[in-house]
Write an enzyme that holds these catalytic residues in place. Sequence first.
Site, PDB file in Angstrom:
ATOM      1  CB  VAL A  11      -0.910   0.010   1.256  1.00 48.49           C
ATOM      2  CG1 VAL A  11      -1.638   1.334   1.388  1.00 48.49           C
ATOM      3  CG2 VAL A  11      -1.902  -1.138   1.192  1.00 48.49           C
ATOM      4  CE  LYS A  35       9.654  -3.714   2.558  1.00 49.39           C
ATOM      5  NZ  LYS A  35       8.349  -3.392   3.168  1.00 49.39           N
ATOM      6  CD  GLU A 155      -1.473  -7.992  -2.748  1.00 50.40           C
ATOM      7  OE1 GLU A 155      -0.885  -8.932  -3.303  1.00 50.40           O
ATOM      8  OE2 GLU A 155      -1.576  -7.881  -1.528  1.00 50.40           O
ATOM      9  CG  ASN A 208     -11.646  -4.989   1.915  1.00 51.59           C
ATOM     10  OD1 ASN A 208     -11.930  -4.535   0.805  1.00 51.59           O
ATOM     11  ND2 ASN A 208     -10.420  -4.985   2.388  1.00 51.59           N
ATOM     12  N   GLY A 253     -14.972 -20.252  -6.997  1.00 45.79           N
ATOM     13  CA  GLY A 253     -13.657 -20.874  -7.039  1.00 45.79           C
ATOM     14  C   GLY A 253     -13.282 -21.541  -5.739  1.00 45.79           C
ATOM     15  CB  CYS A 260      -7.329  -7.249   1.924  1.00 44.42           C
ATOM     16  SG  CYS A 260      -6.027  -6.068   1.597  1.00 44.42           S
TER      17      CYS A 260
HETATM   18  C1  UDX Z   1      -9.042  -6.542  -2.018  1.00 46.03           C
HETATM   19  C2  UDX Z   1     -10.096  -5.453  -2.388  1.00 46.03           C
HETATM   20  O1  UDX Z   1     -10.643  -5.739  -3.668  1.00 46.03           O
HETATM   21  C3  UDX Z   1      -9.477  -4.082  -2.354  1.00 46.03           C
HETATM   22  O2  UDX Z   1     -10.463  -3.096  -2.574  1.00 46.03           O
HETATM   23  C4  UDX Z   1      -8.835  -3.859  -1.007  1.00 46.03           C
HETATM   24  O3  UDX Z   1      -8.213  -2.620  -0.944  1.00 46.03           O
HETATM   25  C5  UDX Z   1      -7.862  -4.947  -0.679  1.00 46.03           C
HETATM   26  O4  UDX Z   1      -8.506  -6.226  -0.771  1.00 46.03           O
HETATM   27  P1  UDX Z   1      -7.058  -7.830  -3.231  1.00 46.03           P
HETATM   28  O5  UDX Z   1      -6.960  -8.615  -1.959  1.00 46.03           O
HETATM   29  O6  UDX Z   1      -5.816  -7.297  -3.836  1.00 46.03           O
HETATM   30  O7  UDX Z   1      -8.051  -6.570  -3.025  1.00 46.03           O
HETATM   31  O8  UDX Z   1      -7.726  -8.766  -4.347  1.00 46.03           O
HETATM   32  P2  UDX Z   1      -9.158  -9.012  -4.974  1.00 46.03           P
HETATM   33  O9  UDX Z   1      -9.052  -8.853  -6.429  1.00 46.03           O
HETATM   34  O10 UDX Z   1     -10.218  -8.275  -4.297  1.00 46.03           O
HETATM   35  O11 UDX Z   1      -9.322 -10.587  -4.695  1.00 46.03           O
HETATM   36  C6  UDX Z   1      -9.287 -11.121  -3.374  1.00 46.03           C
HETATM   37  C7  UDX Z   1      -9.504 -12.614  -3.396  1.00 46.03           C
HETATM   38  O12 UDX Z   1     -10.837 -12.914  -3.795  1.00 46.03           O
HETATM   39  C8  UDX Z   1      -8.592 -13.390  -4.359  1.00 46.03           C
HETATM   40  O13 UDX Z   1      -8.143 -14.567  -3.728  1.00 46.03           O
HETATM   41  C9  UDX Z   1      -9.501 -13.720  -5.521  1.00 46.03           C
HETATM   42  O14 UDX Z   1      -9.127 -14.904  -6.184  1.00 46.03           O
HETATM   43  C10 UDX Z   1     -10.842 -13.888  -4.817  1.00 46.03           C
HETATM   44  N1  UDX Z   1     -11.986 -13.637  -5.699  1.00 46.03           N
HETATM   45  C11 UDX Z   1     -12.216 -12.383  -6.197  1.00 46.03           C
HETATM   46  C12 UDX Z   1     -12.856 -14.677  -6.013  1.00 46.03           C
HETATM   47  O15 UDX Z   1     -12.667 -15.818  -5.574  1.00 46.03           O
HETATM   48  N2  UDX Z   1     -13.926 -14.407  -6.813  1.00 46.03           N
HETATM   49  C13 UDX Z   1     -14.196 -13.182  -7.316  1.00 46.03           C
HETATM   50  O16 UDX Z   1     -15.205 -13.043  -8.019  1.00 46.03           O
HETATM   51  C14 UDX Z   1     -13.293 -12.129  -6.991  1.00 46.03           C
END
Ligand code: UDX
Length: 441
Positions: A11, A35, A155, A208, A253, A260
């Site tokens: 972040v 780092k 991410e 979230n 899935g 997060c």
């Molecule tokens: C998430 C939030 O989207 C973001 O707004 C916040 O700031 C941080 O947390 P991130 O953890 O980077 O972001 O990934 P994201 O794309 O949201 O996916 C999270 C998890 O959910 C992944 O493991 C992904 O595979 C899973 N996922 C996502 C599903 O299984 N199905 C979906 O339809 C979407």
Amino acid sequence: MNICIIGSGHVGLVTGACFADLGNKVICVDNDEEKIGKLQRGMMPIYEPGLEELVKRNKKEGRLYFSSGLKGGVRKSEIIFIAVGTPPRDNGEADLSYVEHVSREIALSMPSYRLIVEKSTVPVNTGEWVEHTIKVFNSRNVRFDVASNPEFLREGSAIEDFMHPDRIVIGVKSKRARDLLVELYKPLKAPIVVTDIKSAELIKHASNSFLAAKISFINAVANICDMVGADLVEVSTGMGLDKMIGKEFLNAGIGFGGSCFPKDLSAFVKIAERCGYDFGILKEVEKVNEYQKRMVVKKIEGLLWNLSKKTIGILGIAFKPDTDDIRSAPSLEIISMLKREGVRVKIYDPEAMDKAKRALAKEGISSFGKNAGIEFCKDAYAVSKDSDCLIIATEWNEFKELDFKKIKKLMRQPVIVDGRNIYDPEELQKLGFRYLGIGRR
Ligand code: UDX
């Protein structure tokens, strides 16, 4: 503007680089000197598309600096973002000791008015604690404001998300803080939601948790599809076209992972508990997410009969594509379960192999004994060789374009469990694979 970002993790680093790219002068601070040294030499501690170029350009053009000295950063910057880690404690609550430590250090270092902004995901009321801590150590009575400005970066698309956000949330108490943050974000031309600090903090946890709930909901629907012979992709398409539902986050899935969702969910359950409220819905969301991983192993058992001594290939270790992050990745739990069943596991991920090696070596000492028996392969074809089953655990683009005729020849048994529903079941079945997706007909 002069900005200091404390904490150069995913972040902090992305935020700092993007603010610099908008024309601000940014110092990214971290207490990890190794780092910082690497960042000064242009080496990225994480894989995030576009980040390396962004950092290099802004560093070269004199807008982005890295330092391990918090004091210097605070002295030179009017706005200070706290982006340090808030890892989960054993009981699921967020550990806020880094936030407290940094707040104290800021109080001891600020020479004149400073706006201190919480960027890390924190429980509601943290803003009050930050303000209290700064007051206690602010012996020279320097004026300051505290604000909350949660990040919504995903991410793998973090830079795009920063530059084109759906909304920017700022929680403030004073006009001065509001004006500074509105001015800072003006170039993004995005809707800005201005709230009090507690509401801003809650927006993050609520958002979230809601998204995680959406995923668990569709996963539960997928499980019903499997039982009745309906097709999840058709069901989710039919649902998602309703604007009130929306088509995003309806991909079924093997469950959500990452730094997060799992952490924020349990933190939100704890926050509610502390208020005397049982947030039962969220506990169910967690339960479904755990079930998805066990369900995959059950599916494989249904296809291979006994798992002991079978070879199973895992494609994708990262918790999602376009990142090397494996924190709370479902793949790791699935590997653990398979190993307990006596399976020989082969794995490949385009970016996360180094992190996977380290994580599984650690795991090896605790649960698998010294001989973890995991083979790290150079690509999907090497994984396929002599495997009895392939599991798609991460939907990397390169897995969408595999040569399945070749894979079929390489495998001992042509069996695929598509944990991310990236293939057309019919196509693979036509090629002679026994294929199971998640809720696919
Ligand atoms: C998430 C939030 O989207 C973001 O707004 C916040 O700031 C941080 O947390 P991130 O953890 O980077 O972001 O990934 P994201 O794309 O949201 O996916 C999270 C998890 O959910 C992944 O493991 C992904 O595979 C899973 N996922 C996502 C599903 O299984 N199905 C979906 O339809 C979407």
